[in-house]
Motif scaffolding. Structure first.
Motif, short mmCIF file in Angstrom:
data_model
loop_
_atom_site.label_atom_id
_atom_site.label_comp_id
_atom_site.label_asym_id
_atom_site.label_seq_id
_atom_site.Cartn_x
_atom_site.Cartn_y
_atom_site.Cartn_z
N ILE A 29 0.82 -1.21 0.00
CA ILE A 29 0.00 0.00 0.00
C ILE A 29 0.86 1.27 0.00
N ALA A 30 2.01 1.24 0.64
CA ALA A 30 2.84 2.43 0.77
C ALA A 30 3.59 2.79 -0.50
N SER A 31 3.54 1.97 -1.51
CA SER A 31 4.21 2.28 -2.77
C SER A 31 3.54 3.47 -3.45
N LYS A 32 4.36 4.36 -3.99
CA LYS A 32 3.83 5.54 -4.69
C LYS A 32 2.87 5.13 -5.80
N VAL A 37 -2.57 4.34 -8.27
CA VAL A 37 -3.55 3.46 -8.92
C VAL A 37 -4.84 3.42 -8.10
N LEU A 38 -4.71 3.31 -6.79
CA LEU A 38 -5.90 3.27 -5.93
C LEU A 38 -6.73 4.55 -6.06
N VAL A 39 -6.06 5.69 -6.12
CA VAL A 39 -6.79 6.96 -6.27
C VAL A 39 -7.41 7.06 -7.67
N ALA A 40 -6.67 6.61 -8.69
CA ALA A 40 -7.18 6.68 -10.07
C ALA A 40 -8.45 5.85 -10.23
N LEU A 41 -8.52 4.73 -9.53
CA LEU A 41 -9.68 3.82 -9.66
C LEU A 41 -10.73 4.04 -8.58
N GLU A 42 -10.49 4.98 -7.68
CA GLU A 42 -11.34 5.16 -6.50
C GLU A 42 -12.77 5.55 -6.83
N ASP A 43 -13.00 6.17 -7.99
CA ASP A 43 -14.36 6.59 -8.34
C ASP A 43 -15.26 5.43 -8.76
N PRO A 46 -14.22 1.31 -14.00
CA PRO A 46 -13.12 0.44 -14.45
C PRO A 46 -12.26 1.17 -15.49
N MET A 47 -10.99 0.83 -15.51
CA MET A 47 -10.07 1.43 -16.47
C MET A 47 -9.25 0.35 -17.14
N ARG A 48 -8.90 0.60 -18.38
CA ARG A 48 -8.01 -0.29 -19.11
C ARG A 48 -6.57 0.10 -18.79
N PHE A 49 -5.66 -0.80 -19.09
CA PHE A 49 -4.24 -0.60 -18.81
C PHE A 49 -3.74 0.70 -19.42
N THR A 50 -4.06 0.94 -20.69
CA THR A 50 -3.56 2.14 -21.37
C THR A 50 -4.14 3.41 -20.74
N GLU A 51 -5.38 3.37 -20.28
CA GLU A 51 -5.97 4.52 -19.59
C GLU A 51 -5.20 4.82 -18.30
N LEU A 52 -4.93 3.76 -17.55
CA LEU A 52 -4.19 3.93 -16.30
C LEU A 52 -2.80 4.47 -16.57
N ARG A 53 -2.16 3.95 -17.58
CA ARG A 53 -0.80 4.39 -17.88
C ARG A 53 -0.78 5.86 -18.28
N ARG A 54 -1.77 6.29 -19.06
CA ARG A 54 -1.85 7.71 -19.42
C ARG A 54 -2.14 8.57 -18.19
N ARG A 55 -3.00 8.06 -17.31
CA ARG A 55 -3.39 8.81 -16.11
C ARG A 55 -2.21 8.98 -15.15
N LEU A 56 -1.37 7.94 -15.04
CA LEU A 56 -0.24 7.94 -14.10
C LEU A 56 1.03 8.37 -14.83
N ASP A 57 1.15 9.65 -15.03
CA ASP A 57 2.27 10.21 -15.76
C ASP A 57 3.59 9.75 -15.15
N GLY A 58 4.43 9.15 -16.00
CA GLY A 58 5.76 8.75 -15.56
C GLY A 58 5.91 7.28 -15.21
N VAL A 59 4.81 6.55 -15.09
CA VAL A 59 4.92 5.13 -14.75
C VAL A 59 5.33 4.35 -16.00
N THR A 60 6.20 3.38 -15.81
CA THR A 60 6.59 2.53 -16.93
C THR A 60 5.61 1.37 -17.05
N GLN A 61 5.60 0.76 -18.22
CA GLN A 61 4.73 -0.40 -18.43
C GLN A 61 5.07 -1.51 -17.44
#
Length: 140
Positions: A29-32, A37-43, A46-61
């Protein structure tokens, strides 16, 4: 949490012990990236992988894949694969994931509300650190 007695004697856990199973959960849980991811999906959407990756600027695949697998393993995330070509995969929080996501959202809100105070504290700290390292004028 100070309970006044040793929880281990009563079948409980002690997060301060290295072998405590709750410590492993806290590490996830303490991982940045987990927190984001938890905040992005909190609403609840559901999100697809590419949506999450775009939302989380800077995360690698690679990191996002590992984070999603870890969250799924802990029961915080559900992964649904749809039988299409190519396969469509969506991620959503489980009930447990929504609970912790709400907690993380509070931390996010607090961080945003206090960022100016935090930045000022950082500047003051850095200024004091720079002054303490300054040897002053060189005497000959």
């Amino acid at each position: 949490m100070d309970t006044g007695f040793d929880l281990r004697e009563h079948g409980g856990v002690d997060v301060f012990l290295r072998d405590c199973p709750t410590r492993a959960v806290l590490e996830v849980i303490a991982s940045k990236w987990t927190m984001l991811v938890l905040v992005a999906l909190e609403d609840g959407r559901p999100m697809r992988f590419t949506e999450l990756r775009r939302r989380l600027d800077g995360v690698t695949q690679k990191v996002l894949t590992a984070t999603l697998r870890s969250l799924e393993r802990e029961g915080l995330l559900a992964r649904e694969v749809y039988p299409t070509v190519p396969p469509r995969v969506e991620y959503r929080l489980t009930v447990l994931g929504r609970e912790v996501g709400a907690l993380i959202q509070h931390i996010t809100d607090w961080s945003q509300a206090n960022i100016d105070t935090i930045r000022a504290a950082r500047r003051q700290f850095d200024e004091r650190a720079a002054e303490s390292q300054d040897p002053g004028p060189v005497r000959r």
